[in-house]
Scaffold this active site. Structure first.
Site, PDB file in Angstrom:
ATOM      1  N   HIS A 364      10.545  71.179  26.424  1.00 31.61           N
ATOM      2  CA  HIS A 364       9.906  71.751  25.245  1.00 31.61           C
ATOM      3  C   HIS A 364      10.610  71.291  23.968  1.00 31.61           C
ATOM      4  O   HIS A 364       9.982  71.055  22.943  1.00 31.61           O
ATOM      5  CB  HIS A 364       9.913  73.273  25.326  1.00 31.61           C
ATOM      6  CG  HIS A 364       9.188  73.773  26.536  1.00 31.61           C
ATOM      7  ND1 HIS A 364       9.248  75.065  26.962  1.00 31.61           N
ATOM      8  CD2 HIS A 364       8.389  73.129  27.396  1.00 31.61           C
ATOM      9  CE1 HIS A 364       8.530  75.190  28.054  1.00 31.61           C
ATOM     10  NE2 HIS A 364       8.000  74.032  28.338  1.00 31.61           N
ATOM     11  N   ARG A 471      -2.667  69.919  20.296  1.00 30.89           N
ATOM     12  CA  ARG A 471      -2.251  70.522  21.583  1.00 30.89           C
ATOM     13  C   ARG A 471      -1.911  71.993  21.338  1.00 30.89           C
ATOM     14  O   ARG A 471      -0.799  72.316  20.927  1.00 30.89           O
ATOM     15  CB  ARG A 471      -1.035  69.788  22.131  1.00 30.89           C
ATOM     16  CG  ARG A 471      -1.286  68.356  22.570  1.00 30.89           C
ATOM     17  CD  ARG A 471       0.019  67.756  23.077  1.00 30.89           C
ATOM     18  NE  ARG A 471      -0.159  66.593  23.895  1.00 30.89           N
ATOM     19  CZ  ARG A 471       0.094  65.340  23.495  1.00 30.89           C
ATOM     20  NH1 ARG A 471       0.502  65.111  22.271  1.00 30.89           N
ATOM     21  NH2 ARG A 471      -0.071  64.338  24.325  1.00 30.89           N
ATOM     22  N   ARG A 507      -7.568  71.311  21.252  1.00 34.00           N
ATOM     23  CA  ARG A 507      -7.682  71.295  22.703  1.00 34.00           C
ATOM     24  C   ARG A 507      -7.269  72.671  23.217  1.00 34.00           C
ATOM     25  O   ARG A 507      -6.214  73.178  22.831  1.00 34.00           O
ATOM     26  CB  ARG A 507      -6.747  70.236  23.298  1.00 34.00           C
ATOM     27  CG  ARG A 507      -6.681  70.375  24.806  1.00 34.00           C
ATOM     28  CD  ARG A 507      -5.874  69.292  25.430  1.00 34.00           C
ATOM     29  NE  ARG A 507      -4.455  69.553  25.369  1.00 34.00           N
ATOM     30  CZ  ARG A 507      -3.535  68.683  25.796  1.00 34.00           C
ATOM     31  NH1 ARG A 507      -3.916  67.513  26.263  1.00 34.00           N
ATOM     32  NH2 ARG A 507      -2.268  68.975  25.741  1.00 34.00           N
ATOM     33  N   GLU A 606      -9.278  62.989  32.141  1.00 30.93           N
ATOM     34  CA  GLU A 606      -7.877  62.778  32.536  1.00 30.93           C
ATOM     35  C   GLU A 606      -7.731  62.539  34.033  1.00 30.93           C
ATOM     36  O   GLU A 606      -6.630  62.339  34.526  1.00 30.93           O
ATOM     37  CB  GLU A 606      -7.035  63.995  32.143  1.00 30.93           C
ATOM     38  CG  GLU A 606      -7.112  64.302  30.665  1.00 30.93           C
ATOM     39  CD  GLU A 606      -6.139  65.380  30.237  1.00 30.93           C
ATOM     40  OE1 GLU A 606      -5.012  65.059  29.872  1.00 30.93           O
ATOM     41  OE2 GLU A 606      -6.531  66.579  30.280  1.00 30.93           O
ATOM     42  N   ASP A 630      -2.348  61.360  31.510  1.00 28.37           N
ATOM     43  CA  ASP A 630      -2.690  61.904  32.822  1.00 28.37           C
ATOM     44  C   ASP A 630      -3.570  60.949  33.609  1.00 28.37           C
ATOM     45  O   ASP A 630      -3.391  60.767  34.809  1.00 28.37           O
ATOM     46  CB  ASP A 630      -3.393  63.265  32.675  1.00 28.37           C
ATOM     47  CG  ASP A 630      -2.382  64.390  32.534  1.00 28.37           C
ATOM     48  OD1 ASP A 630      -1.392  64.374  33.278  1.00 28.37           O
ATOM     49  OD2 ASP A 630      -2.575  65.260  31.670  1.00 28.37           O
ATOM     50  N   ARG A 640       4.119  60.872  35.771  1.00 25.70           N
ATOM     51  CA  ARG A 640       4.504  60.495  34.412  1.00 25.70           C
ATOM     52  C   ARG A 640       5.856  61.069  34.003  1.00 25.70           C
ATOM     53  O   ARG A 640       6.448  60.645  33.017  1.00 25.70           O
ATOM     54  CB  ARG A 640       3.421  60.930  33.408  1.00 25.70           C
ATOM     55  CG  ARG A 640       3.204  62.426  33.383  1.00 25.70           C
ATOM     56  CD  ARG A 640       1.980  62.825  32.576  1.00 25.70           C
ATOM     57  NE  ARG A 640       2.286  63.125  31.200  1.00 25.70           N
ATOM     58  CZ  ARG A 640       1.465  63.767  30.372  1.00 25.70           C
ATOM     59  NH1 ARG A 640       0.255  64.159  30.795  1.00 25.70           N
ATOM     60  NH2 ARG A 640       1.807  64.007  29.146  1.00 25.70           N
ATOM     61  N   CYS A 677      -6.657  59.372  23.487  1.00 22.93           N
ATOM     62  CA  CYS A 677      -5.576  60.092  22.800  1.00 22.93           C
ATOM     63  C   CYS A 677      -4.251  60.138  23.568  1.00 22.93           C
ATOM     64  O   CYS A 677      -3.381  60.912  23.231  1.00 22.93           O
ATOM     65  CB  CYS A 677      -6.010  61.511  22.447  1.00 22.93           C
ATOM     66  SG  CYS A 677      -6.295  62.550  23.880  1.00 22.93           S
TER      67      CYS A 677
HETATM   68  C1  PEP Z   1      -2.934  62.923  28.123  1.00 23.66           C
HETATM   69  O1  PEP Z   1      -2.824  63.348  29.274  1.00 23.66           O
HETATM   70  O2  PEP Z   1      -3.057  61.721  27.836  1.00 23.66           O
HETATM   71  C2  PEP Z   1      -2.907  63.858  26.981  1.00 23.66           C
HETATM   72  C3  PEP Z   1      -3.165  63.455  25.762  1.00 23.66           C
HETATM   73  O3  PEP Z   1      -2.563  65.129  27.225  1.00 23.66           O
HETATM   74  P1  PEP Z   1      -1.055  65.609  27.488  1.00 23.66           P
HETATM   75  O4  PEP Z   1      -0.149  64.450  27.220  1.00 23.66           O
HETATM   76  O5  PEP Z   1      -0.832  66.762  26.596  1.00 23.66           O
HETATM   77  O6  PEP Z   1      -1.113  65.977  28.949  1.00 23.66           O
HETATM   78 MG    MG Z   2      -3.092  65.462  29.655  1.00 26.11          MG
END
Ligand code: PEP
Ligand code: MG
Length: 747
Positions: A364, A471, A507, A606, A630, A640, A677
């Site tokens: 975080h 986010r 989101r 995703e 994702d 990841r 994104c």
């Molecule tokens: C993603 O998964 O690319 C995304 C933008 O969402 P997050 O990184 O918050 O999972």
């Molecule tokens: Mg994501």
């Protein structure tokens, strides 16, 4: 002190204190100390070895070995018995040193005359500073009492070393915390910064390692431990209902605070002549040493709890809170073992960079550092031991390097790098208001990712056309309790106000997987990334989702609303979530709240499954945003968050690009607005290829907009597309080298 009695031990420490109080130079002090110890222990030899650099120990003073060897005899860490003591942090006690495995004969010292050997690590808070050795002719094993007495002396020598009592000629006697150090960590956020160290939790300084009055020291220890126990009980009371992990830690605190063994050892240290603080540190050093050796993660965690508790006790004893009275430097670079997101937010943009000894890329704190656009290096080993408040420090978040007290050549090279970056920033600023239009006349929309109010000033500064991904979970993550609806309304309204009419794509809550709310019961899932997360939680337990939807509608207060759902894996999930929005709107209408002027509802793509959803999904959905982070993780089945595999597969792998192309085609057929994104949108080469295969809207970190736009404006997408097609036909695994080659030939 052959019998190692308490009173002998105290007498020795008293004599050590007299040496310390004198005005001798460092070398003379050390010589006197070795003489005193040999005399008191009844051994022919006493020697002190200190580190001259991280890998080499140097004989710095001796009673009994040949004087000519002082500052000449050196050994590598792990070499010989002395090197073994330093490397393992444990005692070597043998009646026949030459027969010990690893013994190394050093002719210049004349030590072949001695048979028995007792080596004690000199360490402070787990930091190895050197080795204290006694040797004698007769083949004997030193008694447990003698070992203990020498450990106490080693503790005092460690404190004195830290305080600079032995500073003198030679590298091993140079003051601590003055040499330049290069530390390699892991990059949590790119960028470079120069500044001065600001320790989140300053080191405790113990200026009185030797007890003047052991009775009084025992009383001080007892009082401090009592205060500690009361504090821990209070924390436990306040934490009723907290999650299990937090309660486990507090229970461990309580257990240690009441541990008779811990207390008894510290009392014994004091009766041997240590002050209360030094006794706590001695036990803490042993615990840190065990942490370093422990294989079992549970044991390591509990030993870390003991370490935290010892820190608290030291702060009570020394009266040194986190506030040492020092002023924060004007260019602070925060150094900490770890830091919570709330604390980091409080420092805010005043920080130039953050360096953490622990931490992780997905933590975080890392999320907050990114939102604040502050360079961050995590896993910077030993940084909290090495750094002192006010030290000069340079942080290279791109290369994950930290230069502490850098020498002139490093400073010059680093400043060149900063200057080059500043130049590039100026170039980017000059195109801030210009569109990302390519040489062949295609325009790509540039949006930014955000998640905290702290992000919003970047909307203007970066030239972003809007927020392509807000986010919302970050606001939930940085608190220690669930935010109220009214708080969310106020927050979202402020975001919309700050956006001044630019589009913000909210989101809905994306929790689970790596984003675990501190106040929600964690689910013990074998694979959280594939588990109960994001929209799955929202649909199964709709209370929070409804509250959030209401807050968004109320915050809009008649303005347009754009929202999207994370992690939609099949059409049905989108439909169900949409139905929740419709219901919420109907309820808000009944309650008489102003409704959004318009409402656009999208889905994040995703998981590969959604790329193959029925055509009807593409017709119905308001827009699609590809969550590349994702999507790539699931496409390649590569976590990841896992350093071992997260960089293993290239985004520009032709298979992955084919998937994206398929999504582009399906969206074009149904006229569905599409954007991308994930982090890759902010990487210039990746962004260029995404644009070349048809993505016309990118959302990225604000700092990436300049570099991406700059490359797009210099490129011809038709040509890049052809390079990609050729590479694919040639059978290349990734189009990266072909595109790089093309770009090299351009310039
Ligand atoms: C993603 O998964 O690319 C995304 C933008 O969402 P997050 O990184 O918050 O999972
Ligand atoms: Mg994501």
């Amino acid at each position: 002190m052959p019998d190692g009695t308490e009173s002998e031990s105290r007498k020795l420490l008293k004599r050590l204190r007299e040496v310390m109080a004198g005005s001798d130079a460092g070398q003379t002090r050390l010589d006197k100390i070795t003489h005193l110890i040999a005399d008191s222990m009844g051994t022919e030899v006493c020697s002190v070895y200190l580190f001259r650099d991280a890998e080499t120990l140097e004989l710095c003073a001796t009673e009994g070995l040949d004087a000519g060897a002082v500052h000449h005899t050196r050994m590598r860490l792990g070499e010989g018995l002395v090197g073994r003591v330093a490397r393992t942090g444990s005692v070597v006690n043998t009646p026949d040193a030459p027969a010990e495995p690893g013994f190394r004969y050093m002719p210049e010292t004349g030590e072949e005359r001695y048979s028995s050997f007792l080596g004690i690590p000199i360490q402070r808070l787990g930091e190895s500073l050197g080795v204290l050795v006694v040797q004698s002719h007769d083949a004997r094993v030193f008694s447990a009492d003698e070992v203990y007495a020498l450990e106490v002396v080693a503790m005092v020598i460690a404190e004195m070393t830290e305080l600079g009592a032995f500073v003198g000629e030679g590298a091993a006697l140079s003051p601590l915390h003055q040499q330049s150090v290069l530390i390699r960590g892991i990059s949590g956020q790119e960028g470079t910064a120069e500044g001065h160290v600001w320790l989140h939790e300053p080191r405790v300084v113990v200026t009185n390692p030797i007890a003047e009055d052991p009775e009084r020291e025992l009383e001080r220890l007892t009082e401090a431990v009592e205060e500690l126990r009361v504090g821990v009980n209070k924390m436990l009371e306040l934490s009723r209902g907290a999650d299990k992990e937090q309660l486990d830690v507090l229970e461990a605190y309580r257990m240690f605070a009441n541990s008779k063994g811990w207390m008894r050892r510290m009392e014994e240290d004091i009766s041997r002549g240590l002050s209360a603080e030094a006794a706590v540190e001695k036990e803490q050093s042993l615990a840190r040493n065990r942490i370093a050796q422990a294989q079992d993660s549970y044991l390591r965690e509990r030993l870390s709890d003991l370490d935290d508790l010892s820190n608290r006790l030291l702060r009570i004893l020394t009266g040194q809170g986190n506030n040492t009275g020092a002023d924060m430097p004007p260019d602070p670079i925060l150094v900490a073992r770890n830091i919570g997101p709330g604390d980091l937010l409080e420092y805010g943009r005043s920080l130039r960079a953050v360096v953490l000894e622990e931490g992780s890329v997905g933590s975080h704190a890392a999320i907050v550092a990114r939102a604040l656009a502050i360079p961050l290096v995590v896993r910077a080993a030993r940084i909290t031991t090495e750094a002192l408040n006010g030290d000069q420090i340079m942080v290279d978040g791109d290369q994950a390097l930290v230069h502490l007290r850098p020498d002139d050549s490093v400073v010059a090279a680093f400043r060149d790098k900063i200057a080059m970056r500043a130049e590039a920033q100026q170039r980017y600023a000059s195109i801030r208001e210009k569109p990302a239009t390519t040489l062949d006349g295609q325009t790509v929309e540039m949006h930014m990712n955000a998640g905290l109010m702290a992000d919003l000033p970047s909307l203007d500064g970066s030239g972003a056309e809007g927020v392509g991904l807000f986010r919302t979970e970050l606001q939930f993550l940085v608190r220690n309790k669930m935010p109220k609806r009214s708080e969310l309304v106020a927050l979202y309204a402020r975001v919309l106000d700050a956006a001044q009419g630019k589009r913000v794509v909210f989101r809905t809550l994306d929790i689970g997987s790596d984003k675990v709310l501190p106040y929600m019961k964690p689910n013990d899932e074998p694979n959280p990334a594939l588990g109960w997360r994001a929209i799955r939680v929202g649909l199964d337990k709709p209370g929070v989702m409804r509250m959030q939807l209401q807050a968004l509608i109320r915050a809009t207060n008649g303005r347009p609303l754009t929202l999207m759902f994370p992690f939609v894996a099949q059409f049905e999930e989108y439909r169900a979530a949409r139905a929740e929005v419709d219901k919420t709107i109907a309820r808000e209408r009944r309650l008489g709240h102003a409704l959004p002027e318009s409402i656009q509802i999208g889905a994040m793509l995703e998981t590969p499954s959604l790329a193959f959803a029925p055509q009807k999904f593409f017709d119905e959905v308001g827009f699609i945003s590809i969550g590349g982070n994702d999507l790539k993780q699931f496409f390649f089945a590569a976590d990841r968050e896992n350093e071992r595999v997260r960089r293993r597969y290239d985004t520009l792998n032709v298979s992955f690009l084919s998937l994206i192309e398929r999504i582009v085609e399906r969206c074009e057929r149904s006229n569905t607005p599409l954007s991308f994104c994930g982090e890759d949108a902010g990487r210039p080469i990746e962004a260029l290829c995404l644009a070349a295969i048809g993505i016309r809207s990118l959302s990225m970190r604000p700092a990436s907009i300049g570099p991406v736009k700059s490359l797009l404006r210099r490129s011809n997408l038709t040509e890049v597309r052809k390079v990609i097609c050729d590479a694919r036909h040639r059978g290349d695994q990734s189009v990266r080298s072909a595109v790089m080659e093309y770009l090299r030939n351009l310039s």
